[in-house]
Design a protein around this motif. Structure first.
Motif, PDB file in Angstrom:
ATOM      1  N   VAL A  87       0.815  -1.221   0.000  1.00 30.38           N
ATOM      2  CA  VAL A  87       0.000   0.000   0.000  1.00 30.38           C
ATOM      3  C   VAL A  87       0.853   1.278   0.000  1.00 30.38           C
ATOM      4  O   VAL A  87       0.367   2.340   0.354  1.00 30.38           O
ATOM      5  CB  VAL A  87      -1.002   0.008   1.187  1.00 30.38           C
ATOM      6  CG1 VAL A  87      -2.030  -1.093   1.019  1.00 30.38           C
ATOM      7  CG2 VAL A  87      -0.295  -0.102   2.523  1.00 30.38           C
TER       8      VAL A  87
ATOM      9  N   TRP B 197       0.215  -4.643  -5.915  1.00 30.01           N
ATOM     10  CA  TRP B 197       0.746  -3.364  -5.456  1.00 30.01           C
ATOM     11  C   TRP B 197      -0.270  -2.298  -5.824  1.00 30.01           C
ATOM     12  O   TRP B 197      -0.464  -1.986  -6.985  1.00 30.01           O
ATOM     13  CB  TRP B 197       2.082  -3.107  -6.126  1.00 30.01           C
ATOM     14  CG  TRP B 197       2.778  -1.826  -5.736  1.00 30.01           C
ATOM     15  CD1 TRP B 197       2.472  -0.984  -4.711  1.00 30.01           C
ATOM     16  CD2 TRP B 197       3.920  -1.261  -6.377  1.00 30.01           C
ATOM     17  NE1 TRP B 197       3.348   0.069  -4.672  1.00 30.01           N
ATOM     18  CE2 TRP B 197       4.259  -0.076  -5.693  1.00 30.01           C
ATOM     19  CE3 TRP B 197       4.694  -1.639  -7.473  1.00 30.01           C
ATOM     20  CZ2 TRP B 197       5.320   0.735  -6.063  1.00 30.01           C
ATOM     21  CZ3 TRP B 197       5.765  -0.824  -7.833  1.00 30.01           C
ATOM     22  CH2 TRP B 197       6.080   0.339  -7.131  1.00 30.01           C
ATOM     23  N   LEU B 198      -0.943  -1.754  -4.819  1.00 35.96           N
ATOM     24  CA  LEU B 198      -1.939  -0.700  -5.034  1.00 35.96           C
ATOM     25  C   LEU B 198      -1.307   0.666  -4.744  1.00 35.96           C
ATOM     26  O   LEU B 198      -1.475   1.235  -3.665  1.00 35.96           O
ATOM     27  CB  LEU B 198      -3.151  -0.905  -4.126  1.00 35.96           C
ATOM     28  CG  LEU B 198      -4.113  -2.024  -4.442  1.00 35.96           C
ATOM     29  CD1 LEU B 198      -5.296  -1.990  -3.479  1.00 35.96           C
ATOM     30  CD2 LEU B 198      -4.609  -1.941  -5.865  1.00 35.96           C
TER      31      LEU B 198
ATOM     32  N   ILE C  77      -3.609   3.684  -3.628  1.00 34.22           N
ATOM     33  CA  ILE C  77      -4.229   3.739  -2.297  1.00 34.22           C
ATOM     34  C   ILE C  77      -3.342   4.556  -1.341  1.00 34.22           C
ATOM     35  O   ILE C  77      -3.796   5.014  -0.299  1.00 34.22           O
ATOM     36  CB  ILE C  77      -4.493   2.316  -1.733  1.00 34.22           C
ATOM     37  CG1 ILE C  77      -5.506   2.356  -0.595  1.00 34.22           C
ATOM     38  CG2 ILE C  77      -3.214   1.664  -1.251  1.00 34.22           C
ATOM     39  CD1 ILE C  77      -6.921   2.535  -1.024  1.00 34.22           C
ATOM     40  N   ALA C  78      -2.106   4.757  -1.718  1.00 34.90           N
ATOM     41  CA  ALA C  78      -1.165   5.501  -0.873  1.00 34.90           C
ATOM     42  C   ALA C  78      -1.468   6.996  -0.917  1.00 34.90           C
ATOM     43  O   ALA C  78      -2.070   7.492  -1.868  1.00 34.90           O
ATOM     44  CB  ALA C  78       0.261   5.249  -1.355  1.00 34.90           C
TER      45      ALA C  78
ATOM     46  N   LEU D 162      -9.671  -1.655  -3.106  1.00 35.71           N
ATOM     47  CA  LEU D 162      -9.163  -2.350  -1.932  1.00 35.71           C
ATOM     48  C   LEU D 162     -10.289  -3.103  -1.221  1.00 35.71           C
ATOM     49  O   LEU D 162     -10.123  -4.262  -0.825  1.00 35.71           O
ATOM     50  CB  LEU D 162      -8.487  -1.368  -0.977  1.00 35.71           C
ATOM     51  CG  LEU D 162      -7.954  -1.961   0.331  1.00 35.71           C
ATOM     52  CD1 LEU D 162      -6.917  -3.049   0.071  1.00 35.71           C
ATOM     53  CD2 LEU D 162      -7.374  -0.870   1.205  1.00 35.71           C
TER      54      LEU D 162
ATOM     55  N   LEU E 239      -1.905  -5.712   4.773  1.00 38.06           N
ATOM     56  CA  LEU E 239      -1.458  -4.472   4.150  1.00 38.06           C
ATOM     57  C   LEU E 239       0.033  -4.331   4.447  1.00 38.06           C
ATOM     58  O   LEU E 239       0.444  -4.236   5.601  1.00 38.06           O
ATOM     59  CB  LEU E 239      -2.233  -3.277   4.709  1.00 38.06           C
ATOM     60  CG  LEU E 239      -3.758  -3.356   4.613  1.00 38.06           C
ATOM     61  CD1 LEU E 239      -4.393  -2.118   5.232  1.00 38.06           C
ATOM     62  CD2 LEU E 239      -4.211  -3.555   3.180  1.00 38.06           C
TER      63      LEU E 239
ATOM     64  N   TYR F 125       3.659  -2.392   4.115  1.00 37.48           N
ATOM     65  CA  TYR F 125       4.154  -1.014   4.000  1.00 37.48           C
ATOM     66  C   TYR F 125       5.622  -0.952   4.402  1.00 37.48           C
ATOM     67  O   TYR F 125       6.131  -1.851   5.067  1.00 37.48           O
ATOM     68  CB  TYR F 125       3.319  -0.074   4.885  1.00 37.48           C
ATOM     69  CG  TYR F 125       3.441  -0.414   6.351  1.00 37.48           C
ATOM     70  CD1 TYR F 125       4.325   0.272   7.172  1.00 37.48           C
ATOM     71  CD2 TYR F 125       2.713  -1.452   6.913  1.00 37.48           C
ATOM     72  CE1 TYR F 125       4.471  -0.058   8.508  1.00 37.48           C
ATOM     73  CE2 TYR F 125       2.845  -1.793   8.250  1.00 37.48           C
ATOM     74  CZ  TYR F 125       3.722  -1.096   9.036  1.00 37.48           C
ATOM     75  OH  TYR F 125       3.880  -1.427  10.353  1.00 37.48           O
TER      76      TYR F 125
ATOM     77  N   ALA G 160      -0.516   2.914   6.304  1.00 43.97           N
ATOM     78  CA  ALA G 160      -1.154   1.600   6.420  1.00 43.97           C
ATOM     79  C   ALA G 160      -1.993   1.530   7.700  1.00 43.97           C
ATOM     80  O   ALA G 160      -3.107   1.004   7.690  1.00 43.97           O
ATOM     81  CB  ALA G 160      -0.114   0.490   6.392  1.00 43.97           C
TER      82      ALA G 160
ATOM     83  N   LEU H  41      -5.055   3.590   7.135  1.00 46.40           N
ATOM     84  CA  LEU H  41      -5.941   2.865   6.225  1.00 46.40           C
ATOM     85  C   LEU H  41      -6.678   1.752   6.954  1.00 46.40           C
ATOM     86  O   LEU H  41      -7.893   1.594   6.813  1.00 46.40           O
ATOM     87  CB  LEU H  41      -5.098   2.294   5.075  1.00 46.40           C
ATOM     88  CG  LEU H  41      -5.796   1.722   3.873  1.00 46.40           C
ATOM     89  CD1 LEU H  41      -6.764   2.714   3.257  1.00 46.40           C
ATOM     90  CD2 LEU H  41      -4.764   1.285   2.843  1.00 46.40           C
TER      91      LEU H  41
END
Length: 115
Positions: A22, A40-41, A44-45, A81, A93, A95, A105, A108
Motif C-alpha cells: 500500500v 501493489w496498489l 491507495i497511498a 481495496l 497491508l 508497508y 497503512a 488505512l
C-alpha cells in the motif's frame, strides 16, 4: 474480514493471506521477487504532496489521517481495496515505514475497521 499490517521488511508468513503493498514508492533495499506481495496498489497511498508534508511526524498524525481520508474519498482505489478484502479471508497491508503506529497503512486499517 481479517485485516493485518506488516512491514515490508518482515518475513512473509502463511497466515498473511492476500498481501497488498500500500505504498506509492517501492520499499528501499527489497527486490521485487523477495517482497512476496500479491498486488501493489500504488493509488491507495497518500499523494506525494501529503506524504512529504506528513513526513512521519507524530504531531501531524490526526491532521494527516483527516487529509488522507479526504484523498481516498476522491479516488477509486479505496473501492478496489474493499473488493479485494471481500474476496479474501485474510488480507495483509504491507508497508515500508519504520513507524508502525504513524503509517498510512495504520491509518488505512483504522478507516477500514470503522466500516
Amino acid at each position: 474480514m481479517n485485516i493485518r499490517l506488516k512491514r515490508a521488511y518482515e518475513e512473509k508468513e502463511k497466515t498473511d493471506g492476500f498481501r497488498i503493498l500500500v505504498d506509492r514508492l517501492w520499499p528501499r533495499g527489497i527486490k521485487k521477487e523477495d517482497m512476496h506481495v500479491d498486488i501493489w496498489l500504488k493509488d491507495i497511498a497518500p499523494s506525494t504532496v501529503l506524504r512529504k508534508w506528513f513526513n512521519h511526524d507524530a504531531a501531524k498524525w490526526e491532521a494527516f489521517k483527516t487529509k488522507y481520508k479526504a484523498e481516498l474519498q476522491q479516488s477509486s482505489a479505496l473501492d478496489e481495496l474493499k473488493q479485494l478484502i471481500k474476496k479474501h479471508k485474510t488480507v495483509t497491508l504491507v508497508y515500508g515505514a519504520k513507524d508502525e503506529i504513524h503509517s498510512q497503512a495504520a491509518a488505512l486499517k483504522e478507516l477500514l475497521d470503522k466500516k
